[in-house]
Design an enzyme around this catalytic site. Structure first.
Site, PDB file in Angstrom:
ATOM      1  N   ARG A 166       0.821  -1.225   0.000  1.00 44.15           N
ATOM      2  CA  ARG A 166       0.000   0.000   0.000  1.00 44.15           C
ATOM      3  C   ARG A 166       0.847   1.264   0.000  1.00 44.15           C
ATOM      4  NH1 ARG A 166      -2.307  -3.470  -1.091  1.00 44.15           N
ATOM      5  NH2 ARG A 166      -4.277  -4.325  -0.390  1.00 44.15           N
ATOM      6  N   SER A 184     -10.969  -0.159   3.228  1.00 48.09           N
ATOM      7  CA  SER A 184     -10.192  -0.325   4.467  1.00 48.09           C
ATOM      8  C   SER A 184      -9.667   1.027   4.922  1.00 48.09           C
ATOM      9  CB  SER A 184      -8.995  -1.240   4.215  1.00 48.09           C
ATOM     10  OG  SER A 184      -9.454  -2.480   3.771  1.00 48.09           O
ATOM     11  N   GLU A 223      -5.060   4.318   5.747  1.00 51.83           N
ATOM     12  CA  GLU A 223      -4.682   4.048   4.355  1.00 51.83           C
ATOM     13  C   GLU A 223      -5.069   5.217   3.448  1.00 51.83           C
ATOM     14  OE1 GLU A 223      -5.672   0.017   2.731  1.00 51.83           O
ATOM     15  OE2 GLU A 223      -6.527   1.212   1.115  1.00 51.83           O
TER      16      GLU A 223
HETATM   17  C1  LIG Z   1     -15.431   0.146  -1.207  1.00 54.39           C
HETATM   18  C2  LIG Z   1     -13.954   0.340  -1.431  1.00 54.39           C
HETATM   19  C3  LIG Z   1     -13.126  -0.762  -1.563  1.00 54.39           C
HETATM   20  C4  LIG Z   1     -11.750  -0.592  -1.765  1.00 54.39           C
HETATM   21  N1  LIG Z   1     -10.974  -1.714  -1.900  1.00 54.39           N
HETATM   22  C5  LIG Z   1      -9.644  -1.572  -2.105  1.00 54.39           C
HETATM   23  C6  LIG Z   1      -8.816  -2.734  -2.266  1.00 54.39           C
HETATM   24  O1  LIG Z   1      -9.301  -3.869  -2.264  1.00 54.39           O
HETATM   25  N2  LIG Z   1      -7.494  -2.552  -2.445  1.00 54.39           N
HETATM   26  C7  LIG Z   1      -6.931  -1.307  -2.480  1.00 54.39           C
HETATM   27  O2  LIG Z   1      -5.700  -1.219  -2.642  1.00 54.39           O
HETATM   28  N3  LIG Z   1      -7.683  -0.184  -2.357  1.00 54.39           N
HETATM   29  C8  LIG Z   1      -9.019  -0.292  -2.163  1.00 54.39           C
HETATM   30  N4  LIG Z   1      -9.799   0.834  -2.011  1.00 54.39           N
HETATM   31  C9  LIG Z   1      -9.155   2.162  -2.078  1.00 54.39           C
HETATM   32  C10 LIG Z   1      -9.243   2.819  -3.476  1.00 54.39           C
HETATM   33  O3  LIG Z   1     -10.129   2.130  -4.300  1.00 54.39           O
HETATM   34  C11 LIG Z   1      -7.881   2.894  -4.153  1.00 54.39           C
HETATM   35  O4  LIG Z   1      -6.935   3.501  -3.337  1.00 54.39           O
HETATM   36  C12 LIG Z   1      -7.947   3.656  -5.483  1.00 54.39           C
HETATM   37  O5  LIG Z   1      -6.732   3.485  -6.172  1.00 54.39           O
HETATM   38  C13 LIG Z   1      -8.216   5.152  -5.308  1.00 54.39           C
HETATM   39  O6  LIG Z   1      -8.473   5.689  -6.598  1.00 54.39           O
HETATM   40  P1  LIG Z   1      -9.161   7.079  -6.798  1.00 54.39           P
HETATM   41  O7  LIG Z   1      -9.117   7.407  -8.244  1.00 54.39           O
HETATM   42  O8  LIG Z   1     -10.513   7.088  -6.175  1.00 54.39           O
HETATM   43  O9  LIG Z   1      -8.172   8.043  -6.004  1.00 54.39           O
HETATM   44  P2  LIG Z   1      -8.530   9.289  -5.071  1.00 54.39           P
HETATM   45  O10 LIG Z   1      -9.209   8.828  -3.846  1.00 54.39           O
HETATM   46  O11 LIG Z   1      -9.194  10.345  -5.874  1.00 54.39           O
HETATM   47  O12 LIG Z   1      -7.066   9.781  -4.678  1.00 54.39           O
HETATM   48  C14 LIG Z   1      -6.264   9.002  -3.822  1.00 54.39           C
HETATM   49  C15 LIG Z   1      -4.847   9.585  -3.840  1.00 54.39           C
HETATM   50  O13 LIG Z   1      -4.288   9.418  -5.121  1.00 54.39           O
HETATM   51  C16 LIG Z   1      -3.934  10.695  -5.662  1.00 54.39           C
HETATM   52  N5  LIG Z   1      -4.174  10.642  -7.111  1.00 54.39           N
HETATM   53  C17 LIG Z   1      -5.340  10.417  -7.762  1.00 54.39           C
HETATM   54  N6  LIG Z   1      -5.121  10.417  -9.090  1.00 54.39           N
HETATM   55  C18 LIG Z   1      -3.797  10.657  -9.260  1.00 54.39           C
HETATM   56  C19 LIG Z   1      -2.939  10.791 -10.389  1.00 54.39           C
HETATM   57  N7  LIG Z   1      -3.385  10.674 -11.652  1.00 54.39           N
HETATM   58  N8  LIG Z   1      -1.629  11.036 -10.183  1.00 54.39           N
HETATM   59  C20 LIG Z   1      -1.111  11.173  -8.921  1.00 54.39           C
HETATM   60  N9  LIG Z   1      -1.882  11.069  -7.816  1.00 54.39           N
HETATM   61  C21 LIG Z   1      -3.190  10.808  -7.998  1.00 54.39           C
HETATM   62  C22 LIG Z   1      -4.791  11.710  -4.930  1.00 54.39           C
HETATM   63  O14 LIG Z   1      -4.199  13.002  -4.962  1.00 54.39           O
HETATM   64  C23 LIG Z   1      -4.807  11.097  -3.556  1.00 54.39           C
HETATM   65  O15 LIG Z   1      -3.616  11.395  -2.891  1.00 54.39           O
HETATM   66  C24 LIG Z   1     -11.184   0.711  -1.828  1.00 54.39           C
HETATM   67  C25 LIG Z   1     -12.025   1.831  -1.699  1.00 54.39           C
HETATM   68  C26 LIG Z   1     -13.391   1.655  -1.503  1.00 54.39           C
HETATM   69  C27 LIG Z   1     -14.289   2.861  -1.384  1.00 54.39           C
END
Ligand SMILES: Cc1cc2nc3c(=O)[nH]c(=O)nc-3n(C[C@H](O)[C@H](O)[C@H](O)COP(=O)(O)OP(=O)(O)OC[C@H]3O[C@@H](n4cnc5c(N)ncnc54)[C@H](O)[C@@H]3O)c2cc1C
Length: 342
Positions: A164, A237, A334
């Site tokens: 992570r 998580s 996380e």
């Molecule tokens: C129901 C649920 C289940 C989940 N299950 C998992 C799982 O099984 N495994 C897991 O690892 N995660 C899980 N997550 C967490 C999440 O899905 C991941 O971390 C995902 O990658 C976040 O993507 P996002 O586009 O929503 O990022 P955001 O929440 O919009 O951003 C997260 C971070 O990434 C940065 N960011 C976004 N886009 C970029 C970019 N293009 N360049 C640089 N930085 C950027 C943002 O600035 C921020 O710091 C879960 C979340 C939820 C709600």
């Protein structure tokens, strides 16, 4: 007609799966990812780069500027023997990308089906599930460095991936991911070594699973186990599993023989289950107003309605303090905290 490269909205809501009411004075949408550096320069050093908001806890709800990439282009750029190199732009929805890859016969991402978010955010915390981490499939990441103005491709080994985590996560205002290259396989390599998938396939009466079957099993498991943000706000998580040295794990096991312990990347370390620690400390299903812990999953903080980011953060801090008091172990969030420090 082609999409405009940049589109700006004033006083725009900030999408986030916790369902926290937050707004940006300026929200810039980037339709062509090559325009991302210009958009970030225009939006300013403090602008928030937002994916789909599934790994954020927004504590300060008024953001001056935010930038969002909607460019979702996917292309196969090289095929050699069994391997394919596939390039996806930051704005592609992660699950759509996984399903597109499967449909094309590009295998290796099936265990990561249904993780919310975008391709651009996937390398940030090295998303993982059901025994696979995205770093296992990433060949290179195209990164714009907001500090130096340089854009270049980072090979896998430069990204500092671990559980992570990555170089990008340690300095989230600095690195903007524009595209990610994945090395996938045209031959299925089924990965069932994680609790639950084998049983799910058995209950589906599938003896010789295809990658699509594995994705279907993962989707069914995730739908059953995790609260759906469309129904109740959450960010998956909330705490990372703590990684400790072997002596600490052994000392805890002597007192709590039922405690789950997993291998960590480093052979001298062990990963503990944050969910187990939180559950044992009595937090599962707890509720402080609208901020709560899911009754079904101790690791998931939920917004029962109108909790603010500050209320959810206060609850998270109380949980971490009680886990520390009971077990002497520090657990850390996380998701990224916006407008607060852990
Ligand atoms: C129901 C649920 C289940 C989940 N299950 C998992 C799982 O099984 N495994 C897991 O690892 N995660 C899980 N997550 C967490 C999440 O899905 C991941 O971390 C995902 O990658 C976040 O993507 P996002 O586009 O929503 O990022 P955001 O929440 O919009 O951003 C997260 C971070 O990434 C940065 N960011 C976004 N886009 C970029 C970019 N293009 N360049 C640089 N930085 C950027 C943002 O600035 C921020 O710091 C879960 C979340 C939820 C709600």
């Amino acid at each position: 007609m082609t999409e405009p490269a940049l589109r700006e909205t004033r006083d725009a809501p900030l999408a986030n799966t916790f369902g926290i009411d937050a707004r940006a004075r300026r929200l810039i949408d980037v339709g062509d990812v090559d325009a991302l550096p210009a958009a970030l320069a225009d939006a300013g050093r403090d602008a928030l780069l937002l994916g789909s908001g599934s790994n954020l806890l927004i504590v300060a709800p008024d953001v001056d500027a935010a930038v969002h990439v909607s460019d979702a282009r996917i292309e196969m750029i090289e095929a050699s023997g069994d391997a394919v190199r596939v390039r996806a732009a930051a704005g592609a929805a992660w699950h759509d990308f996984v399903m597109h890859a499967l449909a094309q016969g590009w295998f290796g991402l099936e265990n990561l089906a249904l993780i919310p978010g975008t391709v651009g955010a996937a390398p940030i915390q090295n998303i993982g599930a059901y025994g696979v981490e995205v770093m296992d499939r990433i060949e290179a990441v195209q990164v714009h460095d907001r500090a130096t103005g340089e854009t270049r491709w980072w090979p896998h080994d430069a990204c500092g991936f671990s559980y992570r985590d990555s170089v990008f996560k340690t300095d989230p205002q600095r690195y903007a991911v524009m595209r990610v290259d994945f090395r996938l396989s045209r031959t299925p390599h089924i990965h069932l070594g994680y609790a639950g998938i084998g049983e799910e396939l058995q209950s589906m009466r599938i003896a010789e699973p295809t990658p699509r079957d594995v994705a279907d099993a993962v989707i069914a498991l995730r739908r059953r186990k995790l609260p759906d943000p469309a129904v109740i706000g959450n960010a998956g998580s909330f705490f990372k599993n703590p990684v400790v040295d072997m002596a600490t794990a052994d000392a805890l096991l002597a007192v709590h023989p039922g405690m789950p312990v997993f291998r960590a990347g480093d052979a001298s370390q062990r990963k503990l289950s944050a969910a187990w620690l939180i559950d044992q400390a009595g937090w599962k299903g707890h509720r402080d107003g609208d901020a709560g812990v899911s009754p079904g999953h101790a690791l998931v903080l939920v917004n029962h309605g109108h909790a603010s980011g500050a209320q959810l953060l206060a609850l998270a801090r109380r949980i971490a303090a009680s886990v520390h008091q009971r077990f002497g172990i520090d657990i850390e969030p996380e998701p990224r905290l916006i407008g607060a420090r852990w």
